[in-house]
Scaffold this motif. Structure first.
Motif, PDB file in Angstrom:
ATOM      1  N   ARG A 176      58.554  40.713  42.466  1.00 43.50           N
ATOM      2  CA  ARG A 176      57.732  40.351  43.616  1.00 43.50           C
ATOM      3  C   ARG A 176      57.616  41.517  44.574  1.00 43.50           C
ATOM      4  O   ARG A 176      58.562  42.263  44.797  1.00 43.50           O
ATOM      5  N   GLU A 177      56.398  41.670  45.096  1.00 39.09           N
ATOM      6  CA  GLU A 177      56.159  42.552  46.224  1.00 39.09           C
ATOM      7  C   GLU A 177      55.610  41.676  47.334  1.00 39.09           C
ATOM      8  O   GLU A 177      55.262  40.518  47.103  1.00 39.09           O
ATOM      9  N   HIS A 178      55.497  42.214  48.543  1.00 41.52           N
ATOM     10  CA  HIS A 178      55.089  41.385  49.676  1.00 41.52           C
ATOM     11  C   HIS A 178      53.727  40.749  49.429  1.00 41.52           C
ATOM     12  O   HIS A 178      52.699  41.413  49.374  1.00 41.52           O
ATOM     13  N   GLY A 179      53.732  39.414  49.258  1.00 46.00           N
ATOM     14  CA  GLY A 179      52.495  38.675  49.057  1.00 46.00           C
ATOM     15  C   GLY A 179      51.938  38.719  47.651  1.00 46.00           C
ATOM     16  O   GLY A 179      50.873  38.146  47.391  1.00 46.00           O
ATOM     17  N   PHE A 180      52.647  39.363  46.717  1.00 43.82           N
ATOM     18  CA  PHE A 180      52.138  39.544  45.360  1.00 43.82           C
ATOM     19  C   PHE A 180      53.230  39.265  44.319  1.00 43.82           C
ATOM     20  O   PHE A 180      54.422  39.419  44.599  1.00 43.82           O
ATOM     21  N   ALA A 181      52.767  38.883  43.124  1.00 43.56           N
ATOM     22  CA  ALA A 181      53.623  38.851  41.939  1.00 43.56           C
ATOM     23  C   ALA A 181      53.154  39.978  41.031  1.00 43.56           C
ATOM     24  O   ALA A 181      51.947  40.152  40.818  1.00 43.56           O
ATOM     25  N   VAL A 182      54.094  40.731  40.457  1.00 46.64           N
ATOM     26  CA  VAL A 182      53.757  41.958  39.744  1.00 46.64           C
ATOM     27  C   VAL A 182      54.455  41.973  38.391  1.00 46.64           C
ATOM     28  O   VAL A 182      55.648  41.645  38.282  1.00 46.64           O
ATOM     29  N   VAL A 183      53.724  42.354  37.364  1.00 49.62           N
ATOM     30  CA  VAL A 183      54.304  42.487  36.033  1.00 49.62           C
ATOM     31  C   VAL A 183      55.279  43.659  36.025  1.00 49.62           C
ATOM     32  O   VAL A 183      55.122  44.623  36.760  1.00 49.62           O
ATOM     33  N   VAL A 184      56.328  43.544  35.217  1.00 45.54           N
ATOM     34  CA  VAL A 184      57.274  44.642  35.062  1.00 45.54           C
ATOM     35  C   VAL A 184      56.566  45.747  34.297  1.00 45.54           C
ATOM     36  O   VAL A 184      56.239  45.585  33.121  1.00 45.54           O
ATOM     37  N   ASP A 185      56.327  46.870  34.941  1.00 46.24           N
ATOM     38  CA  ASP A 185      55.451  47.913  34.383  1.00 46.24           C
ATOM     39  C   ASP A 185      56.260  48.997  33.675  1.00 46.24           C
ATOM     40  O   ASP A 185      56.409  50.113  34.141  1.00 46.24           O
ATOM     41  N   ASN A 186      56.839  48.619  32.503  1.00 41.46           N
ATOM     42  CA  ASN A 186      57.536  49.608  31.677  1.00 41.46           C
ATOM     43  C   ASN A 186      57.603  49.092  30.255  1.00 41.46           C
ATOM     44  O   ASN A 186      57.028  48.070  29.923  1.00 41.46           O
ATOM     45  N   LYS A 206      48.339  41.767  35.875  1.00 37.56           N
ATOM     46  CA  LYS A 206      49.235  42.842  36.329  1.00 37.56           C
ATOM     47  C   LYS A 206      49.772  42.654  37.749  1.00 37.56           C
ATOM     48  O   LYS A 206      50.956  42.804  37.994  1.00 37.56           O
ATOM     49  N   ARG A 207      48.901  42.360  38.713  1.00 39.22           N
ATOM     50  CA  ARG A 207      49.325  42.212  40.112  1.00 39.22           C
ATOM     51  C   ARG A 207      48.451  41.149  40.759  1.00 39.22           C
ATOM     52  O   ARG A 207      47.234  41.320  40.864  1.00 39.22           O
ATOM     53  N   VAL A 208      49.073  40.041  41.188  1.00 42.08           N
ATOM     54  CA  VAL A 208      48.300  38.876  41.623  1.00 42.08           C
ATOM     55  C   VAL A 208      48.814  38.400  42.983  1.00 42.08           C
ATOM     56  O   VAL A 208      50.018  38.219  43.173  1.00 42.08           O
ATOM     57  N   PRO A 209      47.904  38.162  43.942  1.00 44.11           N
ATOM     58  CA  PRO A 209      48.326  37.594  45.231  1.00 44.11           C
ATOM     59  C   PRO A 209      48.909  36.189  45.041  1.00 44.11           C
ATOM     60  O   PRO A 209      48.448  35.421  44.191  1.00 44.11           O
ATOM     61  N   VAL A 210      49.895  35.857  45.860  1.00 39.83           N
ATOM     62  CA  VAL A 210      50.521  34.538  45.783  1.00 39.83           C
ATOM     63  C   VAL A 210      49.496  33.442  46.052  1.00 39.83           C
ATOM     64  O   VAL A 210      49.503  32.390  45.400  1.00 39.83           O
ATOM     65  N   VAL A 211      48.578  33.682  46.980  1.00 32.61           N
ATOM     66  CA  VAL A 211      47.572  32.661  47.296  1.00 32.61           C
ATOM     67  C   VAL A 211      46.660  32.403  46.094  1.00 32.61           C
ATOM     68  O   VAL A 211      46.195  31.279  45.883  1.00 32.61           O
ATOM     69  N   GLU A 212      46.394  33.435  45.310  1.00 27.65           N
ATOM     70  CA  GLU A 212      45.577  33.252  44.115  1.00 27.65           C
ATOM     71  C   GLU A 212      46.317  32.407  43.080  1.00 27.65           C
ATOM     72  O   GLU A 212      45.719  31.544  42.417  1.00 27.65           O
ATOM     73  N   LEU A 213      47.608  32.632  42.961  1.00 31.13           N
ATOM     74  CA  LEU A 213      48.407  31.824  42.030  1.00 31.13           C
ATOM     75  C   LEU A 213      48.431  30.363  42.461  1.00 31.13           C
ATOM     76  O   LEU A 213      48.412  29.453  41.623  1.00 31.13           O
ATOM     77  N   ALA A 214      48.454  30.126  43.770  1.00 29.28           N
ATOM     78  CA  ALA A 214      48.396  28.754  44.262  1.00 29.28           C
ATOM     79  C   ALA A 214      47.068  28.104  43.882  1.00 29.28           C
ATOM     80  O   ALA A 214      47.022  26.931  43.484  1.00 29.28           O
ATOM     81  N   ASP A 215      45.986  28.856  43.966  1.00 24.27           N
ATOM     82  CA  ASP A 215      44.665  28.331  43.603  1.00 24.27           C
ATOM     83  C   ASP A 215      44.576  27.995  42.114  1.00 24.27           C
ATOM     84  O   ASP A 215      44.086  26.929  41.727  1.00 24.27           O
TER      85      ASP A 215
END
Length: 249
Positions: free
Chosen positions: A49-59, A16-25
């Motif tokens: 995208r939100e600041h520092g995060f990737a977010v699923v479209v929640d609808n 649902k909501r993941v930090p960019v650094v986690e995606l890099a890992d």
């Protein structure tokens, strides 16, 4: 979309909501590379995208549903696209797998697409495809044109192939849909007697919804993924329907 971007998309969908650094890992690449991937995915309306995060479209939009089981749906869409010849006129109904089919056609083909889906028409706006968007009442939730005007418009156009989505299949009900107005458009399209294809992932089998999508005899082929349980393969075979099972790469 490359394999890494598909991995990112599925990972964000699952979490649902993941930090960019986690995606890099999890992908083993740099944060800069992940940001480039996220730019691509956001431009394609796959996620936001939100600041520092990737977010699923929640609808409940087509974009949101597209994220569920994306690799399988993409494989189905690519097979469906292989059935369409340049210069053909086809009808593409709403739904997440059909939306991915439209994305494939936008990149690879020059065809005429008739659709009741505003979302699909928008996906094709910069392609070489001619687009005929049916008139009618806009159902905002599904981004579909519905109602008597949409049905009348559909009755006055012609196409060689139709690709429809379903919400359920059961041996006692056949193919079914959740929404009465969208089901009416699907039945009208099927009765045009083109080559009709059901394009759906196997998760819809075994479910029953209120609105019938016409007799099974109107469908020429079912395109679904290789996870379809054997019992439903047997039921489709007994009904005389060709079933093509696609394995995601």
């Amino acid at each position: 979309m490359n394999d890494r971007q598909q991995h990112i998309l599925q990972y964000v969908t699952d979490n649902k909501r993941v930090p960019v650094v986690e995606l890099a890992d999890v992908t083993g690449v740099s944060v800069v590379t992940v940001r480039h991937d996220l730019n691509y995915l956001e431009q394609g309306a796959y996620l936001k995208r939100e600041h520092g995060f990737a977010v699923v479209v929640d609808n409940d939009s087509v974009d949101s549903r597209m994220l569920s089981n994306f690799p399988a749906k993409k494989a189905l869409a690519e097979y469906a696209a292989s059935l369409i010849d340049d210069g053909e006129t086809v009808f593409i109904e709403n739904g997440s797998t059909n939306a991915i089919l439209a994305r494939v056609l936008a990149k690879e083909r020059q065809v005429t697409v008739i659709t009741a889906s505003v979302h699909i028409a928008n996906l094709l706006r910069d392609s070489r495809c001619e687009v005929i968007l049916l008139g009618g009442v806009l159902q905002k939730r599904s981004e579909s044109m519905v109602g008597p005007l949409a049905r009348l418009a559909l009755e006055h156009v012609h196409f060689a192939k139709a690709f429809i989505g379903i919400d359920g299949f059961h041996s006692e009900t056949g193919f079914t849909g959740r929404d009465m107005l969208r089901a009416d458009i699907v039945v009208t399209a099927l009765r045009k007697c083109a080559s009709n294809y059901v394009l759906t992932d196997s998760s819809k089998f075994g479910e029953i919804h209120p609105h019938a999508l016409g007799p099974l005899s109107l469908v020429h082929e079912v395109i679904t993924d290789s996870h379809l349980p054997a019992i439903y393969r047997q039921q489709l075979d007994t009904a005389g329907l060709r079933c093509t099972l696609i394995t995601a790469a």
